[in-house]
Design an enzyme around this catalytic site. Sequence first.
Site, PDB file in Angstrom:
ATOM      1  N   ASN A   1     -10.250  -0.291  -0.059  1.00  0.00           N
ATOM      2  CA  ASN A   1      -8.785  -0.211  -0.050  1.00  0.00           C
ATOM      3  C   ASN A   1      -8.259  -0.738  -1.388  1.00  0.00           C
ATOM      4  O   ASN A   1      -8.327  -1.938  -1.644  1.00  0.00           O
ATOM      5  CB  ASN A   1      -8.260  -1.043   1.126  1.00  0.00           C
ATOM      6  CG  ASN A   1      -6.743  -1.043   1.226  1.00  0.00           C
ATOM      7  OD1 ASN A   1      -6.053  -0.572   0.329  1.00  0.00           O
ATOM      8  ND2 ASN A   1      -6.230  -1.593   2.314  1.00  0.00           N
TER       9      ASN A   1
ATOM     10  N   CYS B   1       0.823  -1.233   0.000  1.00  0.00           N
ATOM     11  CA  CYS B   1       0.000   0.000   0.000  1.00  0.00           C
ATOM     12  C   CYS B   1       0.846   1.269   0.000  1.00  0.00           C
ATOM     13  O   CYS B   1       0.364   2.344  -0.343  1.00  0.00           O
ATOM     14  CB  CYS B   1      -0.921   0.022   1.209  1.00  0.00           C
ATOM     15  SG  CYS B   1      -2.043  -1.364   1.241  1.00  0.00           S
TER      16      CYS B   1
ATOM     17  N   HIS C   1      -3.536   6.935   3.301  1.00  0.00           N
ATOM     18  CA  HIS C   1      -3.917   5.692   2.617  1.00  0.00           C
ATOM     19  C   HIS C   1      -5.338   5.319   3.068  1.00  0.00           C
ATOM     20  O   HIS C   1      -5.653   5.337   4.261  1.00  0.00           O
ATOM     21  CB  HIS C   1      -2.918   4.594   3.001  1.00  0.00           C
ATOM     22  CG  HIS C   1      -3.325   3.237   2.540  1.00  0.00           C
ATOM     23  ND1 HIS C   1      -3.786   2.996   1.271  1.00  0.00           N
ATOM     24  CD2 HIS C   1      -3.354   2.032   3.188  1.00  0.00           C
ATOM     25  CE1 HIS C   1      -4.073   1.706   1.147  1.00  0.00           C
ATOM     26  NE2 HIS C   1      -3.827   1.106   2.302  1.00  0.00           N
TER      27      HIS C   1
END
Length: 327
Positions: A284, A112, A254
């Site tokens: 996500n 990520c 994020h």
Amino acid sequence: MGIRILGTGSYLPEKVLTNSDLTRIVDTSDEWITTRTGIAERHIAADDEAVSDMAYHAAMKAIDAAGTTPEEIDGIILCTISPDHLFPSSACILQQRLNCPRAFCFDLQAACTGLIYALEVAHSMMLSNKKFRKVLVVSSEKLSYITDWTDRNTCVLFGDGAAALVLGSTDNGEDSIIAASLGADGNHWSKLQVPAGGSRMPVTQEAIDNHLYCIHMSGQDVFKLAVSAMADSCNEALEIAGLTNDDIDWLVPHQANLRIMKMVANRLSIPIERVYVNVNRYGNTSSATIGICLDEMIRNGLIKKGQNVLMTAFGGGLTWGSIIIKY
Ligand code: ACO
């Protein structure tokens, strides 16, 4: 010499999977997913749509927005944990499709945190080699193919999507990337992983039967580590830049979980009104989340010239990082 963001783009696949759709797949509820994660829906790529296909759409938009052409691109860095193939890199496949004959190409894997790492890598390469005047940084993820659709602990979290930025060098010294802080702790590598499919554990029938080609995560451990690592790395970036939290116009974290974002903002004393959130719409998308946010914010005029944007991410590895840009 400095580096500026010349243009951004993003791409979300057409198919939308809502929380209520998920209640027909696993034992979950819209209420649980919304209150624990902030996610309402996510996009899912088509069966024949690979990471380089999504990357292509985002990249073309970024190249258009930058007012340039693929022929002018000197390099492509593509962040992904879900590449088209183990090798060659998805960046090379993207290069062929875009037709950027003079671009160097490689994939960057920092889960990520990929985009944060890639921006700093591109920035450093461009400052050290004047031949790299325009570099395309792309994040593209098809997490749906490594999602265990029988595991309610993980399948509600992820989505597919891509984002791209064209970085260009300036001759007047104006530099958009004013500070970066990158970190990792391999001691926790097993907390967030796809166990099978690499040289450690090849894909066998047993691995397939046990869904070992899918994302496995110790959610609560990752949650706790994410909050402190992102807050600490934001503080380090602020210190490097000589700025305080009051100087930050936008925090772009994020997009993994709304509760994580709120806790990070709280630790940094940045009010939630200055935190950009779209996890409710996309879930996500790993390395793509921050790029999708940036593209939306720029296209909607939320980020104004001269504003300071603090981006921070955390992911498998474990990796983390923060970058401050002056737009
Ligand atoms: N629906 C209903 N119940 C569920 C679901 C679901 N989808 N998932 C879990 N539960 C249950 C659990 O079984 C558990 O039940 P029990 O108490 O009877 O055992 C209960 O809900 C609580 O589970 P927890 O795991 O404690 O829930 P938590 O509040 O920690 O939320 C979550 C879980 C959302 C995964 C959270 O831990 C999280 O967001 N972690 C971080 C994820 C992350 O940031 N990943 C980052 C990077 S991802 C990447 O790199 C690709």
